[in-house]
Design an enzyme around this catalytic site. Structure first.
Site, short mmCIF file in Angstrom:
data_model
loop_
_atom_site.label_atom_id
_atom_site.label_comp_id
_atom_site.label_asym_id
_atom_site.label_seq_id
_atom_site.Cartn_x
_atom_site.Cartn_y
_atom_site.Cartn_z
N ASP A 209 0.83 -1.20 0.00
CA ASP A 209 0.00 0.00 0.00
C ASP A 209 0.87 1.26 0.00
O ASP A 209 1.88 1.33 0.70
CB ASP A 209 -0.89 -0.03 1.25
N GLU A 275 1.73 -0.41 -4.99
CA GLU A 275 0.74 0.61 -5.31
C GLU A 275 1.49 1.94 -5.33
O GLU A 275 1.86 2.46 -4.28
CB GLU A 275 -0.38 0.66 -4.28
#
Length: 548
Positions: A209, A275
Site C-alpha cells: 500500500d 501501489e
C-alpha cells in the site's frame, strides 16, 4: 509453520490474473453484516471456477475501520470481527488446494493510532525514543499552535494532528493513521519480521500500500509544500524527480532492496506489487527485480474510452515494464475508484465526485451501455501481455452504487473533507450471491452497506450458466487466456478503421476492440470469444472480439 503448498514456479505472477477480495464486502459467514475470512474461504470455489490464478486479500488486520481496514492496529494478526489466525491459515490452505495463490495487503506507511507503538509514544511524551518511531514535531507559532508544515492529507486538510502535550504528529491519510518514521531501525526491522510472519504462513506475495510514501525528508527545518498539491499524482510532475518532501523519494528504493532480500529467501521467492501513484518513468524503479518486482499501472485505469489514448498507454506500459525487467500490470477497478462499468460511461472531463454527490444522476448513465463498454474493456485487458488484476464483483458487471444516502457513508473522506467529497463506499457495497435474501446471499442478515434492488439480477445465482451473462464471459475469457497467453509482447495491426484497436499475440491470435460509435467490418478469422453480439459480419460499437 504452515506447509507451502503453492506452485514452485518463481514467475507465476508475470502473466497471472489476480482477484481482489475486499473482505468486509465479499462474504459474511457469521451473519453480523460484515464479511469475514470464513465467508471468503467458503466462496473460494467461485474464484476457482472463474479461472483466476490468485487472490489478493485487502486488509483483514485488527482495525477500528477509520479507513476501511487500512488503519492497522497490529500488522501480524486478524481483526476478531473477521476471524482468527486459524481462519486465515484455513483460507490459505483451501486456496492452495484449489490451485490459487494468496497475496495479502501490506500497509507499511502508517499504523492505526491504536497500535501499541503509537499508544506508547503518546504516553512517553516529547523527546522520547518511542516517539521516534513516528513523525512527531513541535508546532509553529508563538505557542506551537500551528502545524509544523503546510503538508496536506490525501483525505483533505492538514497532515498534522496535535496531541494534548502540544506536539504534532504526521498523518498523510486519516488522523487515525499516524505515519511511521522509516528512518528508524526498529520500524525497518519490524516490517522484515512482518514479511517473514506471513510468508511463513504460506502467503505467496504482497500488495504494498502507498509504496511511494515511506521515505520522507525529515531534515530540519521541515520544508513546506508551497503551492504544490498534496496528492502525489498531482504534484510529482512539478518537482525534480525524487525531491518531493514525502512522495516518491529516492531513498524509498533502499527499503525495497532490503525487502527483496527477505522475499528471495523463500522458495519460490515471494512476489510483491507496488501501489505507486507516480509518473510512468519513475514506476519502473519499484518494479525492478531487486526491488518489489511489479508495480500497478494506473495510467491504464485512468485512460478514457479512446482508441488512440489507450494504444499509447498500452505501448508505453509495455516498454516501461520491459525496461524494468518486470511484466506489465493492468487494472480497471479496485476498492479506491469508481467501478469501470459506470466510469467508462461518464462523459470525458466529468467531475466524478460531483457525479457521486448527485447520486449518479448528473450526468445520468446509460447502465446498459456502461456494461457493454466494461465487458469490452475487460476482454481487451485480458488479451494484453502481463498480469491482470480484477476487483470483486466486476465479473458480475456491478456498477458503482452512486446513490448511497449520506447517512450510511463510512469512508473517512466524507467527514474529513467537511462532507465535500463523497468517498469510495459506492465501489465497496457487499456482493450479491443469490437473487433473494436480506443481503442477496452475502450473509444471513443485512449488509454493512445497503445493496440496491438491481443487485438481484446481477447475483452469481442469476448469471451462473446463463449464456451471454457477464459472469460466463469472464469464465470463457479466462479459460481461453490460459491456453492462448504466451510471451510478453504484442504486434499492432496496421491500418484499420478509426477508433479500433487491433493487435496480434503469440501464434497469430488477435484482439480487436471497436471503441467507435458505429459498427465496423469484422476481420477474418475464427471467433473465439466476443464481449457482445456480432451481427451480419460486423463488430458492433463498444465491443471486443478475440480471433484465431
Amino acid at each position: 509453520m504452515i506447509p507451502d503448498l503453492s506452485s514452485k514456479d518463481p514467475n507465476w505472477w508475470r502473466q497471472a490474473v489476480i482477484y481482489q477480495i475486499y473482505p468486509r464486502s465479499f462474504a459474511d459467514a457469521d451473519g453480523d453484516g460484515l464479511g469475514d475470512l470464513k465467508g471468503a474461504t467458503e466462496r473460494l470455489t467461485h474464484l476457482a471456477a472463474l479461472g483466476v490464478d490468485a487472490l489478493w486479500l485487502s486488509p483483514f488486520y485488527p482495525s477500528e475501520l477509520a479507513d476501511g481496514g487500512y488503519d492497522v492496529a497490529d500488522h501480524r494478526d486478524v481483526d476478531p470481527r473477521l476471524g482468527t489466525l486459524g481462519d486465515f491459515d484455513a483460507l490459505v490452505a483451501e486456496a492452495h488446494r484449489l490451485g490459487l495463490k494468496v497475496v495479502v495487503d501490506l500497509v507499511p506507511n502508517h499504523s492505526s493510532h491504536r497500535h501499541a507503538w503509537f499508544q506508547e509514544a503518546l504516553a512517553a511524551g516529547p523527546g522520547s525514543a518511542a516517539r521516534d518511531r513516528y513523525v512527531f514535531r513541535d508546532g509553529r507559532g508563538a505557542h506551537g499552535e500551528l502545524p509544523p508544515t503546510d503538508w496536506q492529507s490525501v483525505f483533505g486538510g492538514s497532515a498534522w494532528k496535535r496531541v494534548p502535550d502540544g506536539q504534532w504528529y504526521l498523518h498523510l491519510f486519516a488522523p487515525e493513521q499516524p505515519d511511521f518514521n522509516w528512518g528508524h531501525d526498529e520500524v525497518r526491522a519490524d516490517f522484515r519480521t512482518t514479511l517473514r510472519f506471513w510468508s511463513d504462513r504460506g502467503v505467496d506475495g504482497f500488495r504494498v500500500d502507498v509504496a511511494h510514501a515511506l521515505a520522507k525528508d525529515l531534515a530540519e527545518p521541515l520544508r513546506d509544500l508551497g503551492d504544490l498539491p498534496g496528492v502525489a499524482e498531482d504534484a510529482l510532475d512539478r518537482v525534480a524527480p525524487g525531491s518531493h518532501p514525502y512522495w516518491d523519494r529516492d531513498e524509498v528504493h533502499e527499503i525495497y532492496r532490503d525487502w527483496r532480500r527477505v522475499l528471495d529467501s523463500y522458495s519460490p521467492p515471494r512476489m510483491a506489487v507496488a501501489e505507486v501513484w507516480v509518473p510512468t518513468a519513475r514506476r519502473a524503479a519499484y518494479a525492478r527485480p531487486d526491488e518489489l518486482g511489479q508495480a500497478f499501472n494506473f495510467e491504464y485505469l485512468e485512460t478514457g474510452w479512446d482508441a488512440g489514448a489507450l494504444r499509447e498507454v498500452i505501448s508505453d506500459s509495455l516498454r516501461t515494464a520491459h525496461a524494468a525487467g518486470a511484466s506489465a500490470t493492468w487494472v480497471l477497478s479496485n476498492h479506491d475508484v469508481v467501478r469501470h462499468a459506470s466510469r467508462l460511461m461518464l462523459p470525458p472531463g466529468t467531475d466524478e465526485n460531483a457525479w457521486l454527490l448527485s447520486g449518479g444522476h448528473a450526468p445520468g448513465v446509460d447502465r446498459a451501455r456502461g456494461l457493454r463498454r466494461a465487458r469490452a474493456a475487460t476482454l481487451l485487458m485480458l488479451a494484453l501481455p502481463g498480469s491482470s488484476y480484477l476487483y470483486q464483483g466486476e465479473e458480475l458487471g456491478l456498477p458503482e452504487v452512486a446513490d448511497l444516502p449520506v447517512e450510511v457513508l463510512q469512508d473517512p473522506v466524507w467527514e474529513q473533507t467537511g462532507r465535500v467529497r463523497k468517498g469510495r463506499d459506492g465501489c465497496r457495497v457487499p456482493l450479491p450471491w443469490t437473487r433473494t435474501g436480506p443481503s442477496y446471499g452475502f450473509g444471513a442478515g443485512g449488509a454493512w452497506l445497503p445493496q440496491p434492488e438491481y443487485f438481484a439480477a446481477c447475483a452469481v445465482e442469476a448469471q451462473d450458466g446463463v449464456e451471454g451473462s457477464t459472469l460466463e464471459l469472464y469464465r470463457t475469457a479466462l479459460r481461453l487466456r490460459r491456453k492462448l497467453l504466451e510471451g510478453e509482447t504484442l504486434t499492432w495491426t496496421a491500418g484499420g478503421p478509426p477508433g479500433v484497436l487491433d493487435f496480434a499475440r503469440h501464434d497469430g491470435w488477435r484482439c480487436v476492440t471497436n471503441l467507435s460509435d458505429r459498427p465496423v467490418a469484422l476481420p477474418d478469422g475464427e471467433v473465439l470469444v466476443a464481449s457482445g453480439p456480432l451481427e451480419d459480419g460486423l463488430l458492433g460499437a463498444d465491443t471486443t472480439v478475440w480471433l484465431a
